[in-house]
Design an enzyme around this catalytic site. Structure first.
Site, short mmCIF file in Angstrom:
data_model
loop_
_atom_site.label_atom_id
_atom_site.label_comp_id
_atom_site.label_asym_id
_atom_site.label_seq_id
_atom_site.Cartn_x
_atom_site.Cartn_y
_atom_site.Cartn_z
N ASP A 48 0.83 -1.19 0.00
CA ASP A 48 0.00 0.00 0.00
C ASP A 48 0.88 1.25 0.00
O ASP A 48 2.08 1.18 0.24
CB ASP A 48 -1.07 -0.04 1.09
CG ASP A 48 -0.54 0.02 2.50
OD1 ASP A 48 0.11 1.03 2.83
OD2 ASP A 48 -0.78 -0.93 3.26
N GLU A 49 0.26 2.38 -0.30
CA GLU A 49 1.02 3.62 -0.54
C GLU A 49 1.95 3.97 0.62
O GLU A 49 3.08 4.42 0.42
CB GLU A 49 0.01 4.75 -0.80
CG GLU A 49 0.63 6.04 -1.23
CD GLU A 49 -0.40 7.11 -1.55
OE1 GLU A 49 -1.61 6.80 -1.62
OE2 GLU A 49 0.02 8.27 -1.71
#
Ligand code: URA
Length: 193
Positions: A48-49
């Site tokens: 995820d980011e």
């Protein structure tokens, strides 16, 4: 066709995709900024980011499937959590906990987890981590053989120790030390499929 494979260290705040045409994502950062990858690459087991760490990028769809699904490619993470994590929480993580996936309750598989006695050496990050005056933090290693969306963050939150910083440091036989300080490295392994 000759397949190409790469290991890379995805920094905090970069998406696990190569580029976008979407206006909505104009301000985001993409893997394409790190290296000139061939056109038909895919990233395996996206991060995820806000998660940094090891990502495998390949042109080989069958290999990607194998890395995502085979226990041979277990994934190890280092997580810095809010508070001094205790043995009870470690045991709960190890046994498996209930998290929510797409609105449904999901029991995570049993996994390996332990406390790191000293903070691990990771590449420098742009992420601001609040300082210890606002309460202690601790580090754990957690190794999963599955990869549900935001799984490590959800698991740690359930046992009462929200994640502050998260890094994937190993995928099966590949670790971040194989990168030898580089951000992207082409690998020439022959993979069995
Ligand atoms: N677990 C998470 O919470 N995030 C990731 O990116 C990978 C595993």
């Amino acid at each position: 066709m000759e397949h190409r494979h790469y290991l890379l260290y995805k920094p905090y705040r970069m998406l696990s995709q190569f580029m976008t045409n979407s206006k909505r994502q104009k301000k985001k950062r993409f893997l394409g900024e790190l290296y000139s990858f061939p056109e038909d690459v895919m990233s395996v087991g996206r991060l995820d980011e806000k998660t940094e760490g090891l990502l495998i990028v390949t042109t080989d769809g069958q290999l990607s499937y194998k890395i995502n699904t085979s226990a041979e490619f277990d994934k190890e993470y280092y997580a810095q959590v809010d508070g001094m994590i205790d043995q009870r929480a470690i045991e709960e993580l190890t046994r498996g906990v209930k998290i929510s996936i797409e609105g449904k309750s999901y029991s995570t598989k049993s996994c390996k987890a332990f406390v790191l006695q000293t903070p691990p050496e990771l590449p420098p990050t742009q992420q601001y981590i609040r300082d210890d005056r606002h309460g202690p933090t601790s580090w754990i290693s957690i190794t999963l053989t599955e990869g549900k969306f935001r799984q490590v963050r959800k698991m740690c939150a359930v046992v009462g120790f929200p994640v502050l910083r998260l890094a994937r440091i190993r995928i099966g036989p590949f670790g971040i030390s194989d990168l030898k300080g580089q951000q992207v490295m082409e690998i020439t392994e022959e993979f069995e499929r």
